[in-house]
Design an enzyme around this catalytic site. Sequence first.
Site, PDB file in Angstrom:
ATOM      1  N   CYS A 340       2.501  -2.192  -7.238  1.00 25.86           N
ATOM      2  CA  CYS A 340       3.268  -1.137  -7.900  1.00 25.86           C
ATOM      3  C   CYS A 340       2.875  -1.018  -9.365  1.00 25.86           C
ATOM      4  O   CYS A 340       2.757  -2.025 -10.071  1.00 25.86           O
ATOM      5  CB  CYS A 340       4.765  -1.424  -7.778  1.00 25.86           C
ATOM      6  SG  CYS A 340       5.803  -0.064  -8.353  1.00 25.86           S
ATOM      7  N   THR A 342       4.564   1.376 -11.460  1.00 29.24           N
ATOM      8  CA  THR A 342       5.590   2.224 -12.065  1.00 29.24           C
ATOM      9  C   THR A 342       5.856   1.848 -13.522  1.00 29.24           C
ATOM     10  O   THR A 342       5.935   2.714 -14.398  1.00 29.24           O
ATOM     11  CB  THR A 342       6.899   2.142 -11.252  1.00 29.24           C
ATOM     12  OG1 THR A 342       6.656   2.612  -9.926  1.00 29.24           O
ATOM     13  CG2 THR A 342       7.982   2.982 -11.885  1.00 29.24           C
ATOM     14  N   GLY A 396       6.689  -7.503   0.775  1.00 28.87           N
ATOM     15  CA  GLY A 396       5.586  -6.686   1.271  1.00 28.87           C
ATOM     16  C   GLY A 396       4.306  -7.493   1.361  1.00 28.87           C
ATOM     17  O   GLY A 396       3.848  -7.846   2.432  1.00 28.87           O
ATOM     18  N   ARG A 421      -1.395  -1.358   0.830  1.00 26.11           N
ATOM     19  CA  ARG A 421      -1.324  -0.346  -0.221  1.00 26.11           C
ATOM     20  C   ARG A 421       0.114  -0.054  -0.607  1.00 26.11           C
ATOM     21  O   ARG A 421       1.028  -0.149   0.206  1.00 26.11           O
ATOM     22  CB  ARG A 421      -2.003   0.948   0.227  1.00 26.11           C
ATOM     23  CG  ARG A 421      -1.300   1.664   1.372  1.00 26.11           C
ATOM     24  CD  ARG A 421      -2.122   2.836   1.870  1.00 26.11           C
ATOM     25  NE  ARG A 421      -1.433   3.602   2.906  1.00 26.11           N
ATOM     26  CZ  ARG A 421      -2.007   4.525   3.658  1.00 26.11           C
ATOM     27  NH1 ARG A 421      -3.287   4.794   3.494  1.00 26.11           N
ATOM     28  NH2 ARG A 421      -1.306   5.189   4.568  1.00 26.11           N
ATOM     29  N   MET A 423       3.252   2.315  -1.598  1.00 24.13           N
ATOM     30  CA  MET A 423       3.659   3.628  -1.109  1.00 24.13           C
ATOM     31  C   MET A 423       3.549   4.679  -2.208  1.00 24.13           C
ATOM     32  O   MET A 423       3.668   5.878  -1.938  1.00 24.13           O
ATOM     33  CB  MET A 423       5.092   3.568  -0.564  1.00 24.13           C
ATOM     34  CG  MET A 423       5.245   2.612   0.610  1.00 24.13           C
ATOM     35  SD  MET A 423       4.012   2.883   1.897  1.00 24.13           S
ATOM     36  CE  MET A 423       4.562   4.443   2.555  1.00 24.13           C
ATOM     37  N   ARG A 438       9.400   9.661  -1.876  1.00 23.44           N
ATOM     38  CA  ARG A 438       9.959   8.429  -2.440  1.00 23.44           C
ATOM     39  C   ARG A 438       9.833   8.416  -3.953  1.00 23.44           C
ATOM     40  O   ARG A 438      10.642   7.827  -4.658  1.00 23.44           O
ATOM     41  CB  ARG A 438       9.236   7.223  -1.838  1.00 23.44           C
ATOM     42  CG  ARG A 438       9.829   5.894  -2.280  1.00 23.44           C
ATOM     43  CD  ARG A 438       9.113   4.705  -1.662  1.00 23.44           C
ATOM     44  NE  ARG A 438       9.926   3.506  -1.765  1.00 23.44           N
ATOM     45  CZ  ARG A 438       9.941   2.698  -2.819  1.00 23.44           C
ATOM     46  NH1 ARG A 438       9.158   2.971  -3.859  1.00 23.44           N
ATOM     47  NH2 ARG A 438      10.704   1.632  -2.846  1.00 23.44           N
ATOM     48  N   GLN A 450       1.752   5.782  -8.527  1.00 28.98           N
ATOM     49  CA  GLN A 450       2.590   4.681  -9.008  1.00 28.98           C
ATOM     50  C   GLN A 450       2.316   3.417  -8.195  1.00 28.98           C
ATOM     51  O   GLN A 450       3.163   2.538  -8.085  1.00 28.98           O
ATOM     52  CB  GLN A 450       4.071   5.061  -8.919  1.00 28.98           C
ATOM     53  CG  GLN A 450       4.456   6.210  -9.829  1.00 28.98           C
ATOM     54  CD  GLN A 450       5.934   6.520  -9.772  1.00 28.98           C
ATOM     55  OE1 GLN A 450       6.770   5.613  -9.836  1.00 28.98           O
ATOM     56  NE2 GLN A 450       6.270   7.794  -9.654  1.00 28.98           N
ATOM     57  N   GLY A 510       3.276 -26.334 -14.336  1.00 25.56           N
ATOM     58  CA  GLY A 510       3.988 -26.284 -13.062  1.00 25.56           C
ATOM     59  C   GLY A 510       3.140 -25.847 -11.898  1.00 25.56           C
ATOM     60  O   GLY A 510       3.582 -25.888 -10.739  1.00 25.56           O
TER      61      GLY A 510
END
Length: 523
Positions: A340, A342, A396, A421, A423, A438, A450, A510
């Site tokens: 993503c 966005t 996902g 991929r 969306m 969406r 996005q 860590g």
Amino acid sequence: AEYMGNNMADYLISGPQTYVPEDGLTAAQLLSGDGLTYNDFVLLPGFINFTADEVDLTTAITKKITLKTPIVSTPMDTVTEGNMAIAMALQGGIGIIHHNCTAEFEANEVRKVKKFKQGFILDPIVMSPSNKLRDLNEMKAKYGFSGIPITDNGRIGGRLLGMVTNRDVDFLSGEGDEYLSTSLEELMTPRDQLVVAQANVTLREANQILQRSKKGKLPIVNENDELVSIISRTDLRKNREFPLASKDSRKQLLCGAAIGTRADDRERLDLLVQAGIDVVVLDSSQGNSQYQIEMIKYAKDAYRDLEIVAGNVVTSAQAKNLIDAGADALRVGMGCGSICTTQEVLAVGRPQATAVYRVSEYARRFGVPVIADGGISSVGGIIKALSLGASTVMMGSMLAGTNEAPGEYFFQDGIRLKKYRGMGSLDAMEANKGSQQRYFIDSDRVKVAQGVSGSIIDKGSIHRFVPYLISGIQHGSQDCGARTLRSLRSMMYAGELRFEKRTPSAQIEGGVHGLHSYEKKLF
């Protein structure tokens, strides 16, 4: 040096031995400042007085639906269709089928899940009498071959006419086009010579029939002699019990499906309800909209008992509007998924750990569960999301690349991969308008991506991978001193579960470090 006492601890402890200094931070203190991701903090250990396999992972995905496992597969077209949803439900979670497809296709995938019976193959390879030996050879090369049913229309649901098995073709001889053009009608074992079972047969009864007949495949037909499923002897040998399986009151597997918030999605919702969905997810990158509020109200009026997951949201203000509209659960996350973009492209979103805590802390006051969606790259991420108030975790990339995810495997540089991929990627938006809606760009002449398209390394079967995740969550909860996920959240809100921020150096420490080379095997 001179020995001055009987107890060396006298030199180490000053004051009453019951004194324990306050250590770490509460969740409220941890998340009171800058936005944090899962990598920015770590949980401090608690007290263990139980084994890891005693940890109960039962949790709510909506107000009325509970799962034995807090794992949900995301509605993406490279992650969840019927096969993934079946596997997720068998493992105690649930799959949400994507809507980047026709409404009829999505409803059929739901139907496949709801009709699933353990051991029964509901979508076998089927051919018609007019198919040729050439077609059979191609199918054998692609899928392997031990017996293919022949129906009048070449599809499941057609009238059963016969079956082509190894013994029907093993002793054929010939070559050339005429040989390969032999019709399957000439080769098949006809219907009157087949051993079949009726649609109401149980798995145990079917197994007994196969043992008596010594056949490899058992076609299952209805009262009209139409093929409804098939049972394979090899599959029966591999058959296992799934004690955690997510089922409804009719003992059918639980299944969810996604829709958009446009007018034509109301027709899609009608088809999905007819197919038997248990929960619908209103799929939007920014759920705080008039479109979604109107869809929630419509769905609640039309189907009072249908559970609705609304979102996505990352703030309490967003959550309030959707809860007021009647949402049964909230999906939290904006711009945190591995594919993503966005936050990068639109400069809108929120770091996922902060988003999960803020929305969960608000939604719990109304009895609304939260699904933490995105930002999970390991079992540790799942535990952190649950420790911040989420009831379930939607994933996902963690589930893509498994056998049950849609798509074919391919090799690149000797590595077995599957396509994955976002969306919001141009590939997904060009494939179907569901992905465009969406992101509110279905009418835009210029599409603003996005998300990206990529690939994921082969992870094998969900039936091996999810048990690894379950075991990891149980061990993480045990280390925190929480016997149930409910107690994990209660400890967090009570301030008993302690956290600590991690500097970049602490994050390096860590993880695996200081080695020339290493091989990382998860299970």
